[in-house]
Enzyme design. Structure first.
Site, PDB file in Angstrom:
ATOM      1  N   SER A 124       0.789  -1.001  -0.100  1.00 16.35           N
ATOM      2  CA  SER A 124       0.122   0.044   0.052  1.00 16.35           C
ATOM      3  C   SER A 124       0.760   1.252   0.081  1.00 16.35           C
ATOM      4  CB  SER A 124      -0.743  -0.045   1.239  1.00 16.35           C
ATOM      5  OG  SER A 124      -1.431   1.202   1.406  1.00 16.35           O
ATOM      6  N   TYR A 149      -1.751  -1.153  10.748  1.00 17.87           N
ATOM      7  CA  TYR A 149      -2.063  -1.610   9.580  1.00 17.87           C
ATOM      8  C   TYR A 149      -1.104  -1.316   8.593  1.00 17.87           C
ATOM      9  CZ  TYR A 149      -3.576  -1.697   4.701  1.00 17.87           C
ATOM     10  OH  TYR A 149      -3.528  -1.902   3.334  1.00 17.87           O
ATOM     11  N   LYS A 153       1.976  -3.857   6.641  1.00 20.14           N
ATOM     12  CA  LYS A 153       2.418  -3.951   5.240  1.00 20.14           C
ATOM     13  C   LYS A 153       3.881  -3.883   5.103  1.00 20.14           C
ATOM     14  CE  LYS A 153      -1.325  -4.716   3.425  1.00 20.14           C
ATOM     15  NZ  LYS A 153      -1.813  -6.015   2.745  1.00 20.14           N
TER      16      LYS A 153
END
Ligand code: NAD
Ligand code: UFG
Length: 338
Positions: A124, A149, A153
């Site tokens: 992302s 989050y 990643k």
């Protein structure tokens, strides 16, 4: 050539499965339906007239995943499975670390054991943290992610880099997505958020269908064209196609490669609202609210590397995405629920 698609019934996964099937790939989906519905498989069949093999399995379950690797002749993996809500990750960081990093570790262990060489990973733009400048290049600094989050990643990217060093014959494509919006042109598959949408486009479509009275615009005092946040919105069908480009790239045995998947163009919140109104002839009432914590002014991609190295270029624009998002929402007012 069989492609294992984890998270293949989710938003981006389902669109990618459609593109893969339409291009003749053999697809095996693994999903545990934490954020998707079985109905997606019927819709994929309606669009493609093909039924991919499906396993309802948690990617973190090593034993069950191993049974799949032992049975199927997997040549490539596209790893979408993961939890993606920034807000939820702040409340439940352990869940995000266990699920996102845990699932990726299981896949690397099985790749090693079953000699699977190729993997494409859904990363992302969040890994860039607070951008020092835009457009963002793949070589720009990563880190400084303000939420668990984003940290998962980045952590998975580091695991993949280490794996690449210890397995020089592995081929790994890390794809850093910007903001996917839109839906398949059929209106049969699309984004189906549970509860109140966190993201802008599903919120707009829920206002359009009358589920929510107005859009809350989170701040109009950013340093942008009209004060509202600017993002790089990429049509999900273009994004899905990017995965086919990545699979082709991996056939060249490049080792580890990293690509941004975006359009290279920034669009503000109000520009997106007005584009939606124009494309669909529907008024979207909105009110200006406080900034949302953690949001940045501007975020869009430098896209020339993906074009030069894997011939990836977007074909659809914001208007297409607004029209397709609305077709999906209006044909499926309650998403995949009847
Ligand atoms: P999604 O939630 O629609 O799809 C993810 C799928 O993975 C769901 O079907 C879910 O049920 C499944 N899943 C989650 N954990 C699993 C597990 N342990 N085992 C098996 N299946 C599991 O999300 P999406 O928007 O399609 O995103 C796909 C990937 O792309 C995610 O990894 C996400 O973090 C990443 N990504 C998404 C965005 C975005 O804005 N949508 C942006 C950047 C990156
Ligand atoms: N916004 C609103 N109102 C809303 C929702 C969003 O004004 O109801 C604004 C946000 O403030 C931002 C823009 O619309 O300026 C886009 O917000 P999204 O939540 O749709 O997308 P983000 O860029 O914040 O986040 C997305 C993904 C994250 C990912 C991040 C990094 O959802 O998972 O991109 O690229 F981490």
């Amino acid at each position: 050539m069989a492609i294992l698609v984890t998270g293949g019934t989710g938003y981006i996964g389902s669109h990618t499965v459609v593109e893969l099937l339409n291009s003749g790939y053999k697809v095996i989906i693994v999903d545990n339906y934490t954020n998707s519905k079985p109905e997606v498989l019927n819709r994929i069949y309606q669009i493609t007239n093909k039924k991919p093999k499906f396993y309802e399995v948690d990617v973190c379950d090593l034993d069950k995943m191993e049974q799949i690797f032992a049975k199927e002749k997997i040549t490539d993996i596209i790893h979408f499975a993961g939890l993606k809500s920034v807000a939820e990750s702040v409340e439940k960081p352990q869940l995000y670390f266990d699920n996102n990093i845990g699932g990726s570790k299981v896949l690397l262990e099985l790749m090693d054991k079953y000699d699977v060489k190729n993997i494409v990973f859904s990363s992302s733009a969040t890994v860039y943290g607070i951008p020092e400048h835009v457009p963002l290049k793949e070589s720009d600094k990563v880190g400084g992610c303000t939420n668990p989050y984003g940290q998962t990643k980045l952590e998975i990217e580091y695991h993949l880099m280490n794996y690449s060093k210890s397995h020089p014959d592995a081929n790994i494509a890390i794809l850093r997505y910007f903001n996917p919006i839109g839906a398949h042109v059929s209106g049969l598959i699309g984004e189906d958020p549970q509860g109140i949408p966190n993201n802008l486009m599903p919120y707009i479509t829920q206002v359009a269908i009358g589920k929510r009275p107005h859009l809350n615009v989170y701040g109009n005092d950013y340093k942008t064209v009209d004060g509202t946040g600017v993002r790089d919105y990429i049509h999900v069908v273009d994004l899905a196609y990017g995965h086919l480009c990545a699979l082709k790239k991996l056939e060249e045995k490049p080792g580890l490669v990293i690509y941004n998947l975006g359009t290279g163009k920034g669009t503000s919140v109000l520009e997106l609202v007005h584009a939606f109104e124009k494309a669909n002839h529907i008024k979207i009432p909105y009110i200006i609210c406080n900034r949302r914590p953690g949001d940045v002014d501007e975020n869009y991609a430098e896209v020339s590397k993906a074009y030069k190295e894997m011939n990836f270029k977007t074909k659809l624009n914001i208007e297409d995405a607004c029209r397709d998002s609305w077709r999906w929402q209006s044909q499926n007012p309650n998403g995949y629920d009847e």
